[in-house]
Design an enzyme around this catalytic site. Sequence first.
Site, PDB file in Angstrom:
ATOM      1  N   GLU A   1      -4.491 -12.672   1.492  1.00 48.28           N
ATOM      2  CA  GLU A   1      -5.686 -11.956   1.964  1.00 48.28           C
ATOM      3  C   GLU A   1      -6.357 -12.691   3.101  1.00 48.28           C
ATOM      4  O   GLU A   1      -6.238 -13.892   3.239  1.00 48.28           O
ATOM      5  CB  GLU A   1      -6.684 -11.734   0.840  1.00 48.28           C
ATOM      6  CG  GLU A   1      -6.999 -12.938  -0.018  1.00 48.28           C
ATOM      7  CD  GLU A   1      -7.694 -14.075   0.681  1.00 48.28           C
ATOM      8  OE1 GLU A   1      -8.622 -13.793   1.479  1.00 48.28           O
ATOM      9  OE2 GLU A   1      -7.321 -15.235   0.449  1.00 48.28           O
TER      10      GLU A   1
ATOM     11  N   GLU B   1      -5.170 -16.736   2.043  1.00 48.65           N
ATOM     12  CA  GLU B   1      -4.060 -16.210   2.861  1.00 48.65           C
ATOM     13  C   GLU B   1      -2.789 -16.009   2.043  1.00 48.65           C
ATOM     14  O   GLU B   1      -1.892 -15.268   2.432  1.00 48.65           O
ATOM     15  CB  GLU B   1      -3.700 -17.160   4.032  1.00 48.65           C
ATOM     16  CG  GLU B   1      -4.833 -17.469   4.984  1.00 48.65           C
ATOM     17  CD  GLU B   1      -4.416 -18.432   6.100  1.00 48.65           C
ATOM     18  OE1 GLU B   1      -3.242 -18.858   6.134  1.00 48.65           O
ATOM     19  OE2 GLU B   1      -5.268 -18.754   6.942  1.00 48.65           O
TER      20      GLU B   1
END
Lengths: 355, 355
Positions: free
Chosen positions: B177, B320
Amino acid sequence: MSESLLAATISALGLPDEKAMAAARDRQEQLTKPSGALGRLEALSIQLAGISGRLQTPTSPCAVIICAADHGITAEGVSAFPSAVTAQMVLNFLAGGAAANVLARQMGASVTVLDVGVDADLPSHPNLIEHKIRRGTANFAVEAAMQAEEVLAAIEVGIRTANQVIADGARIVIPGEMGIGNTTPSAAIAAVLTGQAVEMVTGTGTGLAFAGWRHKCEVIRKALALHKPSSTDPIDLLRCVGGLEIAAITGIVLAGAAARVPILLDGVIATAGASIAARLAPLCIPFLVSGHHSQEPGHRAFLEHLGMLPLLDLDLRLGEGTGALLALPLLQASVRTLNEMATFDEAAVEKGIED
Amino acid sequence: MSESLLAATISALGLPDEKAMAAARDRQEQLTKPSGALGRLEALSIQLAGISGRLQTPTSPCAVIICAADHGITAEGVSAFPSAVTAQMVLNFLAGGAAANVLARQMGASVTVLDVGVDADLPSHPNLIEHKIRRGTANFAVEAAMQAEEVLAAIEVGIRTANQVIADGARIVIPGEMGIGNTTPSAAIAAVLTGQAVEMVTGTGTGLAFAGWRHKCEVIRKALALHKPSSTDPIDLLRCVGGLEIAAITGIVLAGAAARVPILLDGVIATAGASIAARLAPLCIPFLVSGHHSQEPGHRAFLEHLGMLPLLDLDLRLGEGTGALLALPLLQASVRTLNEMATFDEAAVEKGIED
C-alpha cells in the site's frame, strides 16, 4: 607457530571505517522513505559499510564452514543423540541432505565441512577439509577436554580455513557446527564468561527431557568445580571445558574480522566461539552480525554479554549454520536498499516535515 | 454486482487441507534434525501445506500489489508528509526506485501498482492498474470517508486484481500500500475492531512528533464519536473511517484465500485490510501469514485480534509491502526444508531418544 598465526591475526584487526559509516548514515536520510522507516536494516547497512569500508558491501558469495568434532562429555549422558550421529551428519552434509544444505542452496551459499575432531574415519570429499586435531575431546567431567596446544591448533585451523575461503572469494562467512554434545561445553563456557548460573545458560540441546536437563546441569557444575577455569583466560577455558569445533569457530571469527569480511553468527555454539574470540580480541565484535536467536538459553547470555541483537527469532535450535543462513537475505536487503533506492531528489518526492 | 462478486468470493472459501497438514507434520518428524528444531519454519510448512493441499506449496512467482489511494483526513494535519507524496511515490514505484521495488527485485517478485483512489492523474504504465474509485476519500473528521457503494467497488477491484495476478501465475500474493495519511484510518479501524483505546493503537506514522501524535489521536477520537461505527459491520466501518486502498486489500485477501494462495501480510495497513476481511469471513484467516511486526502500535492490536504471530520484527514502519517481502525467503525456506531435507532413513542417521 600456532600462537604466532593467532597473534598475527589479532594484530591485523582494525576499527570499523567511520567515514564509510557516516556516508551510509547520510545516504539513508536521502532515500525515498520516512527517516528510520527501514528500522534495523538501516543500522545493518551502516554496520556493513563500516566493515567493508564502502556503501556497496559485497554480500556474496557466502561460505558456510561447518566445523565438526566430537565430545568426550557425551559419556556422561548429556545428549539425546548418540555420538555416532556427528559423523553420520557429516556424511549427510556431504550428500547435501541436511537443513544447512537446503538453505545454502536457496541462498546461493557454499557448504564446506571442516573436520577438526570427528571420532570417525571420514571418506575424502571435495567439500570436506580434513584437519582432525584429535578424535573428539576428552570427557571434561574427569579431565581437561584437551591440551592447550590442541586448543591453539584448532583455532589456527579455523583461521587458515577462513583465510582460504576468503581467498577463494567468500565475502560473507558463516561458521556452522556439528558435534553431538556441544551444547554442554557451550553452556559451561557461557557460565564462565557471563557469570550466569549454570541452570540459566543450560538448555535441552537436541531434546533432553527434564531429568536429562537436570543431570546435564549437574555435570557442568561439577566440571567447573573440578577445573575452576578463569573467565580471563579464554584459551585455558577451552582447554578445560571447550570443544574443538568451538575453537575452530573462534579462529574463523578472528580471521574474518581481520579480513574485514562480515561474520554471520548462528546460534549458541557459534556464539560461544565468537565470545571466546571477543575475549581474546574485542576489536572483532563490530565485524559480527547475529543471524538469529536460538532457543538454547545460553545463547541469550552470550548475546547480552556481547551487546548483540539477533536479526531473527524463529524458535530454531538446530545449529549447523541454519539460523545464520536464514538471515543472509536481510544483510543483502540492507545493502541493496542503501544502494539501489532512489533519493528524494532523484525521484522528485517531497520530504516530510516533523511537526 | 459488487456485492455478488464479494459474496461469491466468500462462498468459495474453504478449510485448510487437514490431510496435507498431517502429511507435512509427519514428514517433519522424519527429517534429519531433532524434532521441532526448525521451530516456526516447521509450523509454517504445515500451514502452507494446508493452504495448497500439498507438501510442495509453490512459493513463486510472488506478486506485490501496491494499492494506492489518498485520504481526505490529511486536511486535519495528521501526517508528516504532504498528500502529493502518494502520487510521487506511485511514480517512484513505476520507475523502480522505492524500497518495495528493490526488495522485490532481490526476492524475484513482481510489483504492480493498483490505483484505487490517488488524487492525481497518473500516466499509463504497464505496471499500473487504473481503477480509481474516487480521487481520495472525504475528510472523515467531518463526513463519512466514502459511500457504501464505493467501499464495495474498492473491495471488488481488489478481488478482480488478485484474481488476475493469480490467473497470470502468482502463487504468493503480497498486498502492499501507499497512501499518505493511511495510518489514521488504520488506527480508527483498529480501535473499533479490537476495542482498544485510540492512544493504544495510534502511532506516529511517517514521523509525527509528540504534539502531532496527540492531535492525530484527538482527530480519531472525535471521528469515532461522530460516526459511531459498529465493529460488527465492517463495510460500514470502512464507509465511515476507511480508506480505498484498505478496502482493496480486503478484496485481495479474500480472493487469495478463496484461490488457496497464501497471502503474505505486511504491516498495519495491510493487516487492517485483512482484519476487515476476517470480520467479513473468518475462514480467510488460515490463509494469511504475517510477514513482520511493524512499529505502528495498531499492528500489534490487529495481530493479537487475529491470533497471528509475525515472522520478522525489525523495527520497520515503511509499508509498501516491504516487511512482507523480507519474509518471503522464510516461506520458501520452510517449503524447501520440508521437501528437500533427507530423512533419517535416507541418510542413515540414528534418531535421538528422549531420556
